[in-house]
Design an enzyme around this catalytic site. Sequence first.
Site, PDB file in Angstrom:
ATOM      1  N   SER A   1     -59.764 -11.881 -43.518  1.00  0.00           N
ATOM      2  CA  SER A   1     -59.170 -10.584 -42.826  1.00  0.00           C
ATOM      3  C   SER A   1     -57.806 -10.376 -43.462  1.00  0.00           C
ATOM      4  O   SER A   1     -57.179 -11.051 -44.309  1.00  0.00           O
ATOM      5  CB  SER A   1     -58.464 -10.830 -41.332  1.00  0.00           C
ATOM      6  OG  SER A   1     -57.523  -9.902 -40.966  1.00  0.00           O
TER       7      SER A   1
ATOM      8  N   TYR B   1     -54.120 -15.428 -35.018  1.00  0.00           N
ATOM      9  CA  TYR B   1     -55.290 -14.832 -35.756  1.00  0.00           C
ATOM     10  C   TYR B   1     -54.779 -14.771 -37.344  1.00  0.00           C
ATOM     11  O   TYR B   1     -55.456 -15.507 -38.196  1.00  0.00           O
ATOM     12  CB  TYR B   1     -55.587 -13.788 -35.556  1.00  0.00           C
ATOM     13  CG  TYR B   1     -56.645 -12.956 -36.128  1.00  0.00           C
ATOM     14  CD1 TYR B   1     -57.983 -13.256 -35.639  1.00  0.00           C
ATOM     15  CD2 TYR B   1     -56.514 -11.869 -37.037  1.00  0.00           C
ATOM     16  CE1 TYR B   1     -59.249 -12.933 -36.200  1.00  0.00           C
ATOM     17  CE2 TYR B   1     -57.693 -11.292 -37.470  1.00  0.00           C
ATOM     18  CZ  TYR B   1     -59.044 -11.719 -37.384  1.00  0.00           C
ATOM     19  OH  TYR B   1     -60.083 -11.098 -37.730  1.00  0.00           O
TER      20      TYR B   1
END
Length: 277
Positions: A158, A171
């Site tokens: 990501s 995250y």
Amino acid sequence: MSEPFLRSLFGLEGKVAVVTGGSGALGAAMAQGLARAGARIAILARRIEPANAVAAALADAGSDAFALSADVRDRTQIEHACNTILERWERVDILVNAAGGNMPGATLAPDAALRDLDPDAFRTVVDLNLIGTLLPSLIFGAAMIAADRQGVIVNISSMAAQRPLTRIAGYSAAKAAVDNLTRWMAVELTRRYGPGLRVNAIAPGFFIGEQNRSLLLNPDGSPTARGASVIAHTPAGRFGVPDDLIATLIWLCGPGAAFVNGVVVPVDGGFSAWSGV
């Protein structure tokens, strides 16, 4: 450009590909892309109903595909899934670790203090994204080694791993660990078992999914303040769509990328390249 030449670089005919998180928007699109390149597809997801729907759509389009229920944090379930796939196709050539996600408790609310971050939620997000990448890699990687020491693992990272984003604590930390794990496994597997085993990652920019939809889009589809900020810092001027990932995935899995190992490829519309100035 001739079709045989393209097949020599990107063709996946006869390969067996496993896609964890294959019922999600990004996982399903990547599974479809691999199938169209000729691969046989095993869809892994915790909930079997949406996984079956993705596999059925692939089968209706002429691909050899089926679905299995497995939690990527559970070694026994992943081992069972691997054995089932080996019984059906006798090998695994490609693993795409697309399972992952976030949860509210691991994200700091706009008006919250640092102490309000929930360590248990943080741990859950790290387990899902990091351990949920590690376990399938260990188990399906072992199957690749046992067969002929040939295989490709592609992890899904990501932009949150590379550039700290406000509020997104768990995250971001988990995906940063996925980047590090990708490079470590690439070196370890290749040095120990030879160049036929490769591990790389794709780092998507900002794509709309069910988990971040309300954060980035208003009910009418217009960007929220945070969504508008993301677009303003993305030179392409838009959010990504799932099909934007397919070409990069097929390249990393194909014969033409035989010398590509241990890299994290941004697919982000230029977000990571721009300083904002």
